[in-house]
Scaffold this motif. Sequence first.
Motif, short mmCIF file in Angstrom:
data_model
loop_
_atom_site.label_atom_id
_atom_site.label_comp_id
_atom_site.label_asym_id
_atom_site.label_seq_id
_atom_site.Cartn_x
_atom_site.Cartn_y
_atom_site.Cartn_z
N LEU A 1 0.83 -1.20 0.00
CA LEU A 1 0.00 0.00 0.00
C LEU A 1 0.87 1.26 0.00
O LEU A 1 0.57 2.24 -0.69
N PHE A 2 1.94 1.23 0.77
CA PHE A 2 2.84 2.38 0.81
C PHE A 2 3.51 2.59 -0.54
O PHE A 2 3.63 3.74 -1.01
N LEU A 3 3.95 1.52 -1.19
CA LEU A 3 4.55 1.65 -2.51
C LEU A 3 3.55 2.19 -3.53
O LEU A 3 3.88 3.01 -4.37
N GLY A 4 2.29 1.73 -3.43
CA GLY A 4 1.25 2.26 -4.31
C GLY A 4 1.00 3.73 -4.07
O GLY A 4 0.81 4.52 -5.02
N LEU A 5 1.04 4.12 -2.81
CA LEU A 5 0.85 5.52 -2.47
C LEU A 5 2.00 6.37 -3.02
O LEU A 5 1.78 7.45 -3.57
N LEU A 6 3.23 5.88 -2.89
CA LEU A 6 4.37 6.61 -3.45
C LEU A 6 4.27 6.71 -4.97
O LEU A 6 4.59 7.75 -5.55
N VAL B 1 -1.01 16.23 9.78
CA VAL B 1 -2.01 15.29 9.25
C VAL B 1 -1.67 14.89 7.83
O VAL B 1 -1.76 13.72 7.45
N ARG B 2 -1.23 15.85 7.02
CA ARG B 2 -0.87 15.54 5.63
C ARG B 2 0.35 14.61 5.58
O ARG B 2 0.40 13.67 4.78
N LEU B 3 1.35 14.88 6.40
CA LEU B 3 2.56 14.05 6.40
C LEU B 3 2.31 12.66 7.00
O LEU B 3 3.03 11.71 6.68
N SER B 4 1.30 12.55 7.85
CA SER B 4 1.01 11.24 8.44
C SER B 4 0.58 10.22 7.38
O SER B 4 0.73 9.02 7.57
N VAL B 5 0.05 10.72 6.26
CA VAL B 5 -0.31 9.82 5.17
C VAL B 5 0.93 9.07 4.66
O VAL B 5 0.85 7.92 4.28
N LEU B 6 2.08 9.72 4.69
CA LEU B 6 3.31 9.07 4.25
C LEU B 6 4.01 8.31 5.37
O LEU B 6 4.52 7.22 5.16
N PHE B 7 4.05 8.90 6.55
CA PHE B 7 4.89 8.33 7.60
C PHE B 7 4.19 7.27 8.44
O PHE B 7 4.85 6.46 9.09
N LEU B 8 2.89 7.23 8.47
CA LEU B 8 2.19 6.19 9.23
C LEU B 8 2.46 4.79 8.67
O LEU B 8 2.78 3.87 9.44
N PRO B 9 2.39 4.57 7.35
CA PRO B 9 2.76 3.24 6.84
C PRO B 9 4.22 2.89 7.12
O PRO B 9 4.54 1.73 7.41
N ILE C 1 5.53 -0.47 9.14
CA ILE C 1 6.51 -1.41 8.58
C ILE C 1 7.71 -1.55 9.51
O ILE C 1 8.20 -2.65 9.75
N SER C 2 8.18 -0.44 10.04
CA SER C 2 9.38 -0.51 10.88
C SER C 2 9.11 -1.14 12.23
O SER C 2 10.03 -1.61 12.89
N SER C 3 7.86 -1.20 12.66
CA SER C 3 7.56 -1.80 13.96
C SER C 3 7.56 -3.33 13.90
O SER C 3 7.67 -3.98 14.94
N PHE C 4 7.45 -3.90 12.72
CA PHE C 4 7.45 -5.36 12.61
C PHE C 4 8.89 -5.86 12.53
O PHE C 4 9.69 -5.35 11.77
N HIS C 5 9.20 -6.86 13.31
CA HIS C 5 10.54 -7.43 13.31
C HIS C 5 10.56 -8.65 12.41
O HIS C 5 9.99 -9.69 12.73
N PHE C 6 11.24 -8.53 11.28
CA PHE C 6 11.35 -9.63 10.35
C PHE C 6 12.27 -10.69 10.92
O PHE C 6 13.19 -10.38 11.68
N PRO C 7 12.05 -11.95 10.56
CA PRO C 7 12.97 -12.98 11.03
C PRO C 7 14.38 -12.71 10.51
O PRO C 7 14.54 -12.32 9.36
#
Length: 190
Positions: A22-27, A61-69, A73-79
């Motif tokens: 979704l973030f890549l689509g938004l970008l 609020v406008r910047l949160s559209v970019l930084f919330l995703p 993503i950064s909160s998830f710890h990948f194996p």
Amino acid sequence: MEILQSVHLPTGIWLSNAVGRLFLGLLYLLFEEYPRLAAFFLARPAPPVLSIRGRGLGNIVRLSVLFLPLALISSFHFPTKDPVLGGRYVVSRCWINDVDISPGDCSDSVIERVYFDRGNHCAVLYHGGEKMRLGNFVYDPKSSLVRVSWYYPATANDTLTARAGVFPGGIGLDGRMGGRPIRMELARKP
């Protein structure tokens, strides 16, 4: 190959993947439609339907559209990939019950390839690729002990417990698989 594709991934990985897409689509939309979006979001004369008091709060609020995703993503710890064991290996030599088993042997019970993957998954493929074992491994770097518990096939209840020795270009495993002693020299495959 169908077996590897049917392994279910944890929900966190799927969620992180969806948020990332979704973030890549938004970008993509941001870069593709930048002039129209800039005119819509940054226009001063026409106030938006949702009125936000304060210029700073509106920009947040406008910047949160970019930084919330990004935050999700950064909160998830990948194996993590194990730096010592992680990778693909080809069995260069193998001894089971102190009997040298040649990798070129045509028997279907000859171990041909070993994979130590992210998320502590281990796959052992036998000659021909039709027979395999899938399991989860635990590696203790202090004692260099590897323990693999098999979950496929369901009848495979003999755990592999071995010491891992690292040498240039590969690793060596020396231990027991079930009740049988096993030694393997594994060459790292790029």
